[in-house]
Design a protein around this motif. Structure first.
Motif, mmCIF file in Angstrom:
data_model
loop_
_atom_site.group_PDB
_atom_site.id
_atom_site.type_symbol
_atom_site.label_atom_id
_atom_site.label_comp_id
_atom_site.label_asym_id
_atom_site.label_seq_id
_atom_site.Cartn_x
_atom_site.Cartn_y
_atom_site.Cartn_z
ATOM 1 N N ILE A 100 0.832 -1.201 0.000
ATOM 2 C CA ILE A 100 0.000 0.000 0.000
ATOM 3 C C ILE A 100 0.870 1.256 0.000
ATOM 4 O O ILE A 100 0.564 2.239 -0.679
ATOM 5 C CB ILE A 100 -0.940 -0.005 1.225
ATOM 6 N N ALA A 101 1.971 1.216 0.752
ATOM 7 C CA ALA A 101 2.882 2.361 0.791
ATOM 8 C C ALA A 101 3.470 2.642 -0.586
ATOM 9 O O ALA A 101 3.576 3.798 -1.013
ATOM 10 C CB ALA A 101 3.998 2.108 1.807
ATOM 11 N N VAL A 102 3.844 1.587 -1.303
ATOM 12 C CA VAL A 102 4.383 1.759 -2.662
ATOM 13 C C VAL A 102 3.331 2.372 -3.584
ATOM 14 O O VAL A 102 3.627 3.277 -4.379
ATOM 15 C CB VAL A 102 4.869 0.399 -3.214
ATOM 16 N N MET A 103 2.096 1.891 -3.479
ATOM 17 C CA MET A 103 1.015 2.446 -4.301
ATOM 18 C C MET A 103 0.782 3.918 -3.981
ATOM 19 O O MET A 103 0.522 4.734 -4.874
ATOM 20 C CB MET A 103 -0.268 1.647 -4.070
ATOM 21 N N LEU A 206 -9.052 0.958 -4.253
ATOM 22 C CA LEU A 206 -9.364 -0.469 -4.163
ATOM 23 C C LEU A 206 -8.208 -1.317 -4.694
ATOM 24 O O LEU A 206 -7.877 -2.371 -4.132
ATOM 25 C CB LEU A 206 -10.644 -0.784 -4.942
ATOM 26 N N LEU A 207 -7.591 -0.843 -5.786
ATOM 27 C CA LEU A 207 -6.444 -1.555 -6.337
ATOM 28 C C LEU A 207 -5.300 -1.589 -5.325
ATOM 29 O O LEU A 207 -4.613 -2.614 -5.188
ATOM 30 C CB LEU A 207 -5.981 -0.877 -7.629
ATOM 31 N N ALA A 208 -5.100 -0.485 -4.614
ATOM 32 C CA ALA A 208 -4.033 -0.432 -3.611
ATOM 33 C C ALA A 208 -4.306 -1.407 -2.474
ATOM 34 O O ALA A 208 -3.383 -2.054 -1.958
ATOM 35 C CB ALA A 208 -3.892 0.988 -3.070
ATOM 36 N N ILE A 209 -5.568 -1.545 -2.073
ATOM 37 C CA ILE A 209 -5.923 -2.458 -0.983
ATOM 38 C C ILE A 209 -5.693 -3.907 -1.391
ATOM 39 O O ILE A 209 -5.194 -4.720 -0.617
ATOM 40 C CB ILE A 209 -7.386 -2.244 -0.553
ATOM 41 N N PHE A 210 -6.036 -4.223 -2.648
ATOM 42 C CA PHE A 210 -5.911 -5.602 -3.138
ATOM 43 C C PHE A 210 -4.781 -5.717 -4.163
ATOM 44 O O PHE A 210 -4.893 -6.451 -5.147
ATOM 45 C CB PHE A 210 -7.235 -6.060 -3.749
ATOM 46 N N TRP A 211 -3.683 -5.020 -3.920
ATOM 47 C CA TRP A 211 -2.568 -4.990 -4.866
ATOM 48 C C TRP A 211 -1.974 -6.381 -5.100
ATOM 49 O O TRP A 211 -1.354 -6.651 -6.137
ATOM 50 C CB TRP A 211 -1.474 -4.060 -4.359
ATOM 51 N N PHE A 212 -2.132 -7.275 -4.144
ATOM 52 C CA PHE A 212 -1.550 -8.615 -4.224
ATOM 53 C C PHE A 212 -2.339 -9.545 -5.146
ATOM 54 O O PHE A 212 -1.890 -10.652 -5.438
ATOM 55 C CB PHE A 212 -1.480 -9.234 -2.825
ATOM 56 N N ASN A 213 -3.501 -9.114 -5.598
ATOM 57 C CA ASN A 213 -4.351 -9.953 -6.449
ATOM 58 C C ASN A 213 -4.145 -9.585 -7.920
ATOM 59 O O ASN A 213 -4.503 -8.486 -8.335
ATOM 60 C CB ASN A 213 -5.823 -9.742 -6.056
#
Length: 424
Positions: A100-103, A206-213
């Motif tokens: 999230i920090a990177v995003m 939302l993309l930042a929250i689920f960046w791992f998907n």
């Protein structure tokens, strides 16, 4: 632990919705049209919102049954067998936070980039356009024309700015014909009228929250492309064939170097250039009632989809249920216990009966084991899970609530008759 469980649950549902839309995108776009296809992406925020709603109304769609305890079935699985070898929860939370920090850093970098562009921009001289831009195509959209800036540092028109939106055009914008200039500006103005900058920022959140998907990244890009298709459909709906051809030429001119940004729209996009041009030949109407109906349907579907999966079959005690409902107490979060590895390897079933208090703030305390079988095998797992359960706030709380957690290696088949035998 609660946060990781919620993320994993929502990530699975997110994957299902994204995969369905992505796999069926072509036929859906053909049948629904660009406007309704773009609205279909509302399924994702509605799904997340539905999850938050059910955190406060967990029994909204749940079924109550009667027994002497509240019963929850805890099933063993292959994933449970390997839980000791998985990455620890604190490390998972740390990795997620780093992502999230990177995003967030990427967002700040683009914000700085757009500020530099605006500093180097100058007001676009409209007299070079042979008149006021845009008023021949969509008069209803131009009640308040946005400032139009020109910058030598961009290669494609864009709309940017959340609080003070502006349209920025490239240095060679004057080379387009008057009708092409009007259509490009109308395109960006429609982005503004629809609130796409804020929508994109929410989508990026939302993309930042689920960046791992990985599916969330594919869905985000397809969502942004559908956004442009919907704008094209709006702008070209009143055009004749000659104007559509001119509009296609403008797309071609600006589709080679356009970059997708979180804080601005991207008029050109060479990856879907052919799709955008072909879509102009298939005009679909935009029905407000259809959009509202689709929105309501997606909202209801997300509530059903987000029905919280409790820790197995559960039956509310007649007396306890009456007391809890009278006090207005209901669970918000139930964490499923971990099946002990030793019990899995020994193919061992069992149960734990627990007694506990619920504070006014909804926290569980004073947990005691009433009875367990086999003794001591599942007690620690049951207590650790129950400690994390959360109920809604109430005026009095509750004393002496009871629950039984049944640990079962394999779930009996649905057509098998089940008889509960008790000894008194």
């Amino acid at each position: 632990m609660l946060m990781i469980n919620w993320l994993m649950q929502q990530s699975i549902l997110l994957s299902l919705v994204c995969a369905l839309i992505l796999l069926c995108h072509k036929p859906l776009l053909k049948q629904l049209g660009a406007h309704h296809m773009y609205s279909l992406w509302l399924a994702i925020p509605f799904m997340i919102f539905g999850s938050l709603v059910l955190q406060f109304l967990p029994n909204l769609l749940a079924e109550s049954k009667v027994a002497s305890f509240e019963y929850y079935r805890v099933l063993a699985s292959l994933a449970v067998k390997d839980n000791d070898s998985l990455v620890s929860t604190p490390l998972l939370v740390s990795l997620w936070a780093v992502g999230i920090a990177v995003m967030a850093i990427l967002l700040l970098i683009q914000h700085s980039y757009l500020k530099r562009i605006l500093r180097s921009s100058k007001p676009f001289k409209q007299e070079e356009n042979h008149g006021v831009l845009g008023k021949q195509l969509l008069p209803s959209l131009f009640t308040k024309t946005l400032p139009i800036m020109q910058s030598p540092n961009i290669s494609s028109p864009m709309l940017t700015g959340v609080l003070t939106p502006k349209i920025i055009v490239p240095a060679d914008f004057h080379k387009l014909s008057s009708s092409q200039q009007e259509s490009v500006v109308a395109h960006e103005l429609y982005h503004h009228e629809r609130g796409d900058i804020i929508t994109n920022l929410l989508a990026y959140t939302l993309l930042a929250i689920f960046w791992f998907n990985p599916l969330s990244w594919l869905a985000y890009r397809r969502f942004r492309d559908d956004q442009e298709l919907a704008c094209d459909a709006q702008i070209t709906s009143a055009m004749n064939t000659h104007d559509k051809i001119a509009y296609s030429h403008a797309l071609l001119a600006y589709s080679q170097h356009a970059q997708m940004g979180m804080l601005h729209t991207h008029y050109g996009n060479k990856n879907i250039l052919k799709e955008r041009i072909m879509q102009m030949k298939k005009q679909h109407g935009k029905s407000t009632l259809a959009l509202i109906g689709m929105t309501l349907s997606l909202g209801l579907a997300s509530l059903v989809l987000n029905q919280q999966v409790q820790a197995g079959d559960h039956q509310a005690s007649l007396n306890e249920s009456a007391k809890m409902h009278a006090k207005g107490i209901h669970p918000l979060t139930r964490v499923e216990p971990k099946y002990p590895i030793a019990a899995v390897k020994a193919n061992q079933n069992g149960y734990v009966q627990l007694k506990f208090d619920i504070s006014k703030s909804g926290r569980v305390s004073n947990i005691t084991v009433i009875k367990s079988s086999p003794t001591g095998i599942f007690d620690k797992s049951a207590v650790e899970a129950l400690t994390q359960w959360v109920y809604n706030e109430s005026k009095q709380g509750a004393k002496g609530s009871q629950v039984q957690l049944d640990y079962v290696i394999d779930e009996p088949t649905a057509n098998l008759e089940r008889i509960k035998v008790t000894a008194h």
